[in-house]
Write an enzyme that holds these catalytic residues in place. Sequence first.
Site, PDB file in Angstrom:
ATOM      1  N   ARG A  79     -94.316 -44.190  37.999  1.00  0.00           N
ATOM      2  CA  ARG A  79     -93.485 -44.394  36.622  1.00  0.00           C
ATOM      3  C   ARG A  79     -94.153 -43.475  35.624  1.00  0.00           C
ATOM      4  O   ARG A  79     -95.187 -42.659  35.879  1.00  0.00           O
ATOM      5  CB  ARG A  79     -93.842 -45.484  36.361  1.00  0.00           C
ATOM      6  N   GLY A  80     -93.495 -43.374  34.274  1.00  0.00           N
ATOM      7  CA  GLY A  80     -94.197 -42.544  33.174  1.00  0.00           C
ATOM      8  C   GLY A  80     -95.496 -43.510  32.811  1.00  0.00           C
ATOM      9  O   GLY A  80     -95.571 -44.757  33.134  1.00  0.00           O
ATOM     10  N   VAL A  83    -102.403 -45.742  32.206  1.00  0.00           N
ATOM     11  CA  VAL A  83    -103.039 -46.632  33.416  1.00  0.00           C
ATOM     12  C   VAL A  83    -102.819 -48.119  32.568  1.00  0.00           C
ATOM     13  O   VAL A  83    -102.967 -48.381  31.323  1.00  0.00           O
ATOM     14  CB  VAL A  83    -104.527 -46.435  33.587  1.00  0.00           C
ATOM     15  N   THR A  84    -102.409 -48.986  33.387  1.00  0.00           N
ATOM     16  CA  THR A  84    -102.470 -50.521  32.996  1.00  0.00           C
ATOM     17  C   THR A  84    -102.875 -51.213  33.986  1.00  0.00           C
ATOM     18  O   THR A  84    -103.422 -50.810  35.400  1.00  0.00           O
ATOM     19  CB  THR A  84    -100.895 -50.833  32.524  1.00  0.00           C
ATOM     20  N   HIS A  86    -102.438 -54.962  36.276  1.00  0.00           N
ATOM     21  CA  HIS A  86    -101.520 -55.912  36.832  1.00  0.00           C
ATOM     22  C   HIS A  86    -102.368 -57.020  37.471  1.00  0.00           C
ATOM     23  O   HIS A  86    -103.248 -56.912  38.367  1.00  0.00           O
ATOM     24  CB  HIS A  86    -100.520 -55.668  37.572  1.00  0.00           C
ATOM     25  N   CYS A 177    -103.080 -48.236  28.610  1.00  0.00           N
ATOM     26  CA  CYS A 177    -101.863 -47.054  28.267  1.00  0.00           C
ATOM     27  C   CYS A 177    -102.458 -45.750  27.766  1.00  0.00           C
ATOM     28  O   CYS A 177    -101.775 -45.132  27.056  1.00  0.00           O
ATOM     29  CB  CYS A 177    -101.131 -47.980  27.235  1.00  0.00           C
TER      30      CYS A 177
END
Length: 221
Positions: A79-80, A83-84, A86, A177
């Site tokens: 994906r674009g 970093v995130t 979950h 992000c």
Amino acid sequence: MGVVTTSFAPETTLRVRVLGQQAYLPVLQQMQDFTRERTAATVDELWLVQHLPVFTLGRNGKPEHVLAPGDIPVVPIDRGGQVTYHGPGQLVVYLLLDIRRKALGVRELVMGIEQSIITLLARYGITAQGDRDAPGVYVQGSKIAALGLRVTRGYTYHGLSLNVAMDLEPFQRINPCGYAGLQVTQCRDLGIDQAPFELAGELCECIAAQLGYAALDWCQD
């Protein structure tokens, strides 16, 4: 999970699948397979899931934004974005859409997703905003929802994550992000008591209305 066609009009129906709690990589593979196999007759879908703890690093992600992952895996993905995180207590909604059929541009889609979340939060008296320069949804400067998409042949996958009732500590192990010091928040801390999948129905309704779908077709996987 194979591609399913239907007698419903594909341009007006949005199928919703509830996947429960899942590890990240198998769901990513299923999204990629679905997108590769879909045709012009395939109904667009939303997949609802909570993931086991994972950091995902987008195509343009810089490893230096992963500060101290500890025992949480870091997974480079397609994906674009940067970093995130979950994890359990977060509602993830994957949008598997044919944006050419819907005559949607990518920016228009991103703004529509943001507005769906803003509309949901407004139902609970919470004022939220999007950010043109840093896609996502914010409440008083703190990020409550992240967005990241992949578009191939006019088809999208990946989607949004909404922090609902989770342990926010792992966000301190990254620059969320790609923004050092970015604060995050969640629905529970803003007075919304629903669990992730309890909010999911309302959010799906908001997404459908915002993106111009006339009907939701719910499936339980």
